[in-house]
Structures are given as C-alpha cells and as structure tokens.
Scaffold this motif. Structure first.
Motif, PDB file in Angstrom:
ATOM      1  N   ASN A  45     -10.362  15.408 -12.537  1.00 29.19           N
ATOM      2  CA  ASN A  45     -10.565  16.817 -13.231  1.00 29.19           C
ATOM      3  C   ASN A  45      -9.312  17.439 -14.065  1.00 29.19           C
ATOM      4  OD1 ASN A  45     -12.295  16.485 -11.253  1.00 29.19           O
ATOM      5  ND2 ASN A  45     -11.206  18.162  -9.528  1.00 29.19           N
ATOM      6  N   GLY A  46      -9.798  18.543 -14.799  1.00 27.93           N
ATOM      7  CA  GLY A  46      -8.911  19.074 -15.722  1.00 27.93           C
ATOM      8  C   GLY A  46      -8.121  18.008 -16.727  1.00 27.93           C
ATOM      9  N   LEU A  47      -6.708  18.257 -16.728  1.00 26.40           N
ATOM     10  CA  LEU A  47      -6.015  17.557 -17.543  1.00 26.40           C
ATOM     11  C   LEU A  47      -6.270  16.031 -17.416  1.00 26.40           C
ATOM     12  CD1 LEU A  47      -2.848  19.600 -17.772  1.00 26.40           C
ATOM     13  CD2 LEU A  47      -4.332  19.386 -19.559  1.00 26.40           C
ATOM     14  N   ARG A  48      -6.670  15.597 -16.109  1.00 24.46           N
ATOM     15  CA  ARG A  48      -6.609  14.254 -15.898  1.00 24.46           C
ATOM     16  C   ARG A  48      -8.146  13.737 -15.674  1.00 24.46           C
ATOM     17  NH1 ARG A  48      -2.507  13.063 -11.066  1.00 24.46           N
ATOM     18  NH2 ARG A  48      -2.971  10.936 -11.646  1.00 24.46           N
ATOM     19  N   GLY A 102     -10.496  22.848  -5.176  1.00 29.26           N
ATOM     20  CA  GLY A 102     -11.376  21.800  -4.680  1.00 29.26           C
ATOM     21  C   GLY A 102     -12.151  20.994  -5.640  1.00 29.26           C
ATOM     22  N   LEU A 103     -13.285  20.574  -4.937  1.00 27.57           N
ATOM     23  CA  LEU A 103     -14.284  19.799  -5.536  1.00 27.57           C
ATOM     24  C   LEU A 103     -14.622  20.079  -7.244  1.00 27.57           C
ATOM     25  CD1 LEU A 103     -16.229  17.195  -4.970  1.00 27.57           C
ATOM     26  CD2 LEU A 103     -17.811  18.888  -4.518  1.00 27.57           C
ATOM     27  N   LEU A 104     -14.528  19.446  -8.042  1.00 24.21           N
ATOM     28  CA  LEU A 104     -14.826  19.676  -9.638  1.00 24.21           C
ATOM     29  C   LEU A 104     -14.069  20.638 -10.397  1.00 24.21           C
ATOM     30  CD1 LEU A 104     -18.878  19.224  -9.244  1.00 24.21           C
ATOM     31  CD2 LEU A 104     -17.056  17.581  -9.428  1.00 24.21           C
ATOM     32  N   ARG A 105     -13.076  21.224  -9.452  1.00 23.59           N
ATOM     33  CA  ARG A 105     -12.606  22.271 -10.285  1.00 23.59           C
ATOM     34  C   ARG A 105     -11.088  21.921 -10.936  1.00 23.59           C
ATOM     35  NH1 ARG A 105     -16.113  25.524 -11.608  1.00 23.59           N
ATOM     36  NH2 ARG A 105     -16.860  23.360 -11.788  1.00 23.59           N
ATOM     37  N   GLU A 106     -10.300  22.588 -11.485  1.00 27.35           N
ATOM     38  CA  GLU A 106      -9.241  22.607 -12.205  1.00 27.35           C
ATOM     39  C   GLU A 106      -8.239  23.713 -12.095  1.00 27.35           C
ATOM     40  OE1 GLU A 106      -8.671  23.239 -16.406  1.00 27.35           O
ATOM     41  OE2 GLU A 106     -10.681  22.213 -16.673  1.00 27.35           O
ATOM     42  N   ALA A 107      -7.016  23.451 -12.445  1.00 23.36           N
ATOM     43  CA  ALA A 107      -5.992  24.277 -12.387  1.00 23.36           C
ATOM     44  C   ALA A 107      -6.431  25.754 -13.017  1.00 23.36           C
ATOM     45  CB  ALA A 107      -4.463  24.122 -13.015  1.00 23.36           C
ATOM     46  N   ARG A 108      -7.212  25.912 -14.114  1.00 20.69           N
ATOM     47  CA  ARG A 108      -7.339  27.222 -14.970  1.00 20.69           C
ATOM     48  C   ARG A 108      -8.450  27.938 -13.908  1.00 20.69           C
ATOM     49  NH1 ARG A 108      -8.767  24.894 -20.714  1.00 20.69           N
ATOM     50  NH2 ARG A 108     -10.069  23.152 -19.586  1.00 20.69           N
ATOM     51  N   HIS A 109      -9.177  27.265 -13.019  1.00 20.70           N
ATOM     52  CA  HIS A 109      -9.744  28.047 -12.168  1.00 20.70           C
ATOM     53  C   HIS A 109      -9.356  29.005 -11.082  1.00 20.70           C
ATOM     54  CE1 HIS A 109     -13.009  24.929 -13.547  1.00 20.70           C
ATOM     55  NE2 HIS A 109     -13.650  25.867 -13.596  1.00 20.70           N
ATOM     56  N   TRP A 110      -8.133  28.803 -11.027  1.00 18.60           N
ATOM     57  CA  TRP A 110      -7.376  29.680 -10.229  1.00 18.60           C
ATOM     58  C   TRP A 110      -7.211  31.293 -10.969  1.00 18.60           C
ATOM     59  CZ3 TRP A 110      -6.057  29.486  -5.363  1.00 18.60           C
ATOM     60  CH2 TRP A 110      -5.765  27.984  -4.754  1.00 18.60           C
ATOM     61  N   GLY A 111      -7.421  31.321 -12.105  1.00 16.47           N
ATOM     62  CA  GLY A 111      -7.366  32.500 -12.990  1.00 16.47           C
ATOM     63  C   GLY A 111      -6.413  33.290 -12.788  1.00 16.47           C
ATOM     64  N   LYS A 112      -6.645  34.634 -12.597  1.00 14.73           N
ATOM     65  CA  LYS A 112      -5.326  35.548 -12.437  1.00 14.73           C
ATOM     66  C   LYS A 112      -4.538  35.468 -11.185  1.00 14.73           C
ATOM     67  CE  LYS A 112      -6.287  39.971 -11.351  1.00 14.73           C
ATOM     68  NZ  LYS A 112      -5.856  40.239 -10.149  1.00 14.73           N
ATOM     69  N   PHE A 113      -5.175  34.724 -10.049  1.00 19.56           N
ATOM     70  CA  PHE A 113      -4.341  34.574  -8.767  1.00 19.56           C
ATOM     71  C   PHE A 113      -2.824  34.079  -9.117  1.00 19.56           C
ATOM     72  CE2 PHE A 113      -2.746  31.874  -5.234  1.00 19.56           C
ATOM     73  CZ  PHE A 113      -2.783  32.737  -4.212  1.00 19.56           C
ATOM     74  N   GLN A 153     -17.897  26.861 -18.899  1.00 15.14           N
ATOM     75  CA  GLN A 153     -18.613  25.960 -19.570  1.00 15.14           C
ATOM     76  C   GLN A 153     -17.801  25.372 -20.806  1.00 15.14           C
ATOM     77  OE1 GLN A 153     -22.084  28.655 -20.610  1.00 15.14           O
ATOM     78  NE2 GLN A 153     -23.173  27.756 -19.018  1.00 15.14           N
ATOM     79  N   GLN A 154     -16.703  26.051 -21.296  1.00 13.94           N
ATOM     80  CA  GLN A 154     -15.892  25.562 -22.274  1.00 13.94           C
ATOM     81  C   GLN A 154     -14.937  24.652 -21.672  1.00 13.94           C
ATOM     82  OE1 GLN A 154     -14.230  29.033 -24.498  1.00 13.94           O
ATOM     83  NE2 GLN A 154     -16.089  29.886 -25.057  1.00 13.94           N
ATOM     84  N   TRP A 155     -14.191  24.798 -20.618  1.00 15.33           N
ATOM     85  CA  TRP A 155     -13.590  24.164 -19.812  1.00 15.33           C
ATOM     86  C   TRP A 155     -14.163  22.757 -19.380  1.00 15.33           C
ATOM     87  CZ3 TRP A 155     -11.764  28.375 -15.971  1.00 15.33           C
ATOM     88  CH2 TRP A 155     -10.973  29.258 -16.577  1.00 15.33           C
ATOM     89  N   GLN A 156     -15.486  22.900 -18.823  1.00 17.33           N
ATOM     90  CA  GLN A 156     -16.242  21.816 -18.741  1.00 17.33           C
ATOM     91  C   GLN A 156     -16.525  20.807 -19.767  1.00 17.33           C
ATOM     92  OE1 GLN A 156     -19.540  20.250 -19.196  1.00 17.33           O
ATOM     93  NE2 GLN A 156     -18.938  18.820 -17.733  1.00 17.33           N
ATOM     94  N   GLN A 157     -16.756  21.232 -20.725  1.00 19.57           N
ATOM     95  CA  GLN A 157     -16.721  20.545 -22.106  1.00 19.57           C
ATOM     96  C   GLN A 157     -15.465  19.972 -22.596  1.00 19.57           C
ATOM     97  OE1 GLN A 157     -18.543  23.331 -24.976  1.00 19.57           O
ATOM     98  NE2 GLN A 157     -20.655  23.238 -23.944  1.00 19.57           N
ATOM     99  N   GLN A 158     -14.458  20.629 -22.619  1.00 24.77           N
ATOM    100  CA  GLN A 158     -13.219  19.944 -22.945  1.00 24.77           C
ATOM    101  C   GLN A 158     -12.571  18.913 -21.859  1.00 24.77           C
ATOM    102  OE1 GLN A 158      -9.917  23.100 -22.676  1.00 24.77           O
ATOM    103  NE2 GLN A 158      -8.689  21.851 -23.958  1.00 24.77           N
ATOM    104  N   TYR A 159     -12.809  19.278 -20.675  1.00 20.14           N
ATOM    105  CA  TYR A 159     -12.386  18.279 -19.791  1.00 20.14           C
ATOM    106  C   TYR A 159     -13.622  17.988 -18.778  1.00 20.14           C
ATOM    107  CZ  TYR A 159      -7.616  19.454 -21.345  1.00 20.14           C
ATOM    108  OH  TYR A 159      -6.425  19.841 -21.922  1.00 20.14           O
TER     109      TYR A 159
END
Length: 251
Positions: A44-47, A12-23, A158-164
């Motif tokens: 978001n994410g890679l885009r 959803g909003l402001l989230r990327e693929a990695r936020h799915w985590g272990k699911f 926070q690292q993901w946010q800095q990266q993308y």
C-alpha cells in the motif's frame, strides 16, 4: 530530558497513510511535541511495489522495521490496522505503551457475519468486477456515512490509487490475513476500544465484545461510519485525549 511521545498510526485493508486525512493534523495539534509516524503496509501507499505478507504477524514485522523507535510507542489503529496493533502489543509488549483500536474485530470473539456484516456482502462482491476508480467510490460509499457523496474527496482517493496502485496479490493477501487473524492473549497495556454504531462494514458489537473481554475503556459513536477518523475526527480526538489523560498524565 523527557522522551517525546511517539504515536504510530496504522490503517487497514487497501488503505495508505494519506487516508488518515485531517486526523493527523488534529492529533499533532493536541500533542504538539509528539512524534507521529504513519507507516504504510507493504503493498500500500509508498510501498505499493511490494507484495503484502500473507499474515498479520508478517505485516506487523514490516511496520516495526519502518518505525524503528528506541522507546515504547502508542498505537492508533483502524479496522485491519487494529489486528496489527493487537498482534504488536501482545507479541512485543515492551514496545507498546498503549493502543487505540477503532472499528476492528477478531476471532474467536466475533462470528464472520459480524466481522463483515452480511448486508455488505453484495457490495464487496460487486467491487471485484469494478474498475479501480469505481472501487474507490464503492469503498467511500461503504465506509463513510458523512462523506459518501464528496466528489472532491473521491477524486483524491482515485488519484492516490492511480499513483500507488495496490496489486491483486497484495489485496488478496491482506484480506486473507485479516480473515485468519485470531486472538489468544489479553494485552496488559492501557487499551481504548472505539466503535461506530453506524458502521455498515463491521458490526459494532465486534468492538464491544473486545472491550468487554479485555476490560478495556470503550467509546461509541452513534452515527459515524466505519472510517470514523474521516466521519468525525474532532469527536475521536476528544475521546483519545480524555483516555490519554486518564492513563498517561501524572497529576
């Protein structure tokens, strides 16, 4: 030879693929032969270098292009991702076999103060003034009931946010797209609506009304927060597996 099942996961909003985590790992474990796609919303994410479309329909088109499947897919979606899934399955019914909607909402079934709970307004308004790192802490606190004090997880976010980093323009466009989204057509595919009674961001009654209006299968978690895949991936996976057996497994 039977085609492999293809699951497409939409956040959803402001989230990327990695936020799915272990699911993602849990899903692959239960469906070892399946293809699992986790496309990112533009912005978001890679885009992250792109600007998000201003409409749910525009986001849907972008995800369809990323997926590029030659066979029908099954969608698993969370929050605003559920709006994208609804749009996809109603406008392109031949492309979607079935859909799981997790903690989503839509006009005109639910009022604005249920789609974003009034108790969340102060938190959302404060986020506007906070730094990017603090916003990730705000989001974790607001969307998770079980991990809101998990500093290790927060550091990853926070690292993901800095990266993308998500630009202000993309964040604004995604928010407006979600606010404006409304439904008019009842999907014909198998549909599972899942909600969290303990969701402090979106009122669980939004999902309940969706399920009742469309006669969909419905499951409710009593204590998890808005990010149900994060708070109880095992429970969610079991619910999806049972729904899958009932609708797609031929005995």
């Amino acid at each position: 030879m039977k085609d492999r099942e293809h699951f497409v996961l939409i956040r959803g909003l402001l989230r990327e693929a990695r936020h799915w985590g272990k699911f993602i790992t849990d899903l692959q474990h239960h469906f070892p032969d399946a293809i699992i796609s986790t496309p990112d919303i533009p912005g978001n994410g890679l885009r992250y270098h792109e600007t998000s479309p201003r409409t749910i329909a525009g986001i849907t088109e972008a995800l369809r292009q990323q997926t590029g499947s030659s066979q029908p897919v099954k969608l698993i979606s969370l929050s605003m991702g559920g709006m994208i899934a609804i749009d996809w399955m109603t406008r392109y019914p031949d492309e979607v076999e079935g859909t799981v909607l997790i903690n989503t909402s839509a006009r005109p079934l639910s009022p604005f103060y249920h789609r974003l709970r009034w108790t969340a307004y102060p938190h959302v308004l404060r986020m506007i003034l906070h730094s990017a790192a603090q916003k990730e802490a705000d989001i974790l606190k607001l969307t998770s009931n079980r991990h809101h004090h998990d500093n290790t997880l927060l550091e990853f976010w926070q690292q993901w946010q800095q990266q993308y980093p998500v630009s202000k323009a993309s964040g604004r466009n995604q928010f407006l797209a979600a606010v404006k989204f409304s439904i008019s057509t009842k999907p014909q595919q198998p549909l599972l609506v899942v909600t969290s009674r303990g969701d402090r961001l979106v009122d669980y009654r939004c999902s309940l009304k969706l399920a009742q209006a469309w006669g969909a299968d419905y499951a409710q978690h009593e204590t998890a927060g808005h990010d149900l895949p994060l708070d109880d991936s095992v429970w969610l996976m079991n619910v999806i597996k049972q729904w899958h057996v009932s609708n797609f497994v031929k005995i």
